[in-house]
Scaffold this motif. Sequence first.
Motif, PDB file in Angstrom:
ATOM      1  N   SER A  30       4.682   1.780   0.309  1.00  0.00           N
ATOM      2  CA  SER A  30       3.795   0.412   0.413  1.00  0.00           C
ATOM      3  C   SER A  30       2.200   0.697  -0.073  1.00  0.00           C
ATOM      4  CB  SER A  30       3.925   0.200   2.164  1.00  0.00           C
ATOM      5  OG  SER A  30       3.399   1.157   2.774  1.00  0.00           O
ATOM      6  N   TYR A  33       2.879   0.362  -3.971  1.00  0.00           N
ATOM      7  CA  TYR A  33       2.976  -1.132  -4.070  1.00  0.00           C
ATOM      8  C   TYR A  33       2.079  -1.922  -4.140  1.00  0.00           C
ATOM      9  CZ  TYR A  33       3.918  -6.060  -3.056  1.00  0.00           C
ATOM     10  OH  TYR A  33       4.125  -7.457  -3.082  1.00  0.00           O
ATOM     11  N   LYS A 100       8.761  -3.155  -3.725  1.00  0.00           N
ATOM     12  CA  LYS A 100       8.304  -3.802  -2.407  1.00  0.00           C
ATOM     13  C   LYS A 100       9.523  -3.568  -1.728  1.00  0.00           C
ATOM     14  CE  LYS A 100       6.644  -6.944   0.561  1.00  0.00           C
ATOM     15  NZ  LYS A 100       5.946  -6.110   1.624  1.00  0.00           N
ATOM     16  N   ASP A 104       9.853  -1.499   1.860  1.00  0.00           N
ATOM     17  CA  ASP A 104      10.278  -2.227   2.980  1.00  0.00           C
ATOM     18  C   ASP A 104      11.403  -1.193   3.700  1.00  0.00           C
ATOM     19  OD1 ASP A 104       8.754  -4.312   2.816  1.00  0.00           O
ATOM     20  OD2 ASP A 104      10.073  -5.630   2.100  1.00  0.00           O
TER      21      ASP A 104
END
Length: 183
Positions: A30, A33, A100, A104
């Motif tokens: 994350s 990202y 992404k 997740d």
Amino acid sequence: MDEQLQHETEDSLDFAVLTEEKSTAYTKLSVKYEDVMSSATTMLFVGIAGLIFLVLVYLKVIPIPINESTGWLFDLVMGLIFVGFIIGGIISFLRAKQLKVDADAEDQLIEEILTWADANISKDTLDEGLDCSQPEEILYFSRQDRIKDSLMHAFETADEPLLDDLSETVYQKLYESETNSEQ
């Protein structure tokens, strides 16, 4: 004189060895990202702003004192650079889209691992069989190894650097809160 040269050589070799070691810190997807998105946005902005600048130079709204015979070279090179920025930005956005999805999934895995650790790892199970009269530093490494071994056994497909990072989180949750409340 020779001793000083030998000492400096040893120091520089020690420094070279230290700088060649790779960092073992884990970076969550994350965070990667967010970095890729920031880079993509910046590249697109610079590319579009540059092309607008070139159009304004071509329309002579912004005068640049360049010889007419070499002006085309300036326009061509700068145009290619700015188009390259735009292409780089688009490629980065496409990469960020996949990152992404992966981020997740990783966040979900982290949550699953931490939930499992809360339910299955306790101070009692970690300290079982340890000589608790040892210095805290020695106990730290023994406990950390046990936490990591438990996580690796339960989540065999997870990345080892991720499990290293999460074993530190589990350790802090179990032992650091106790230390802070005693102070």
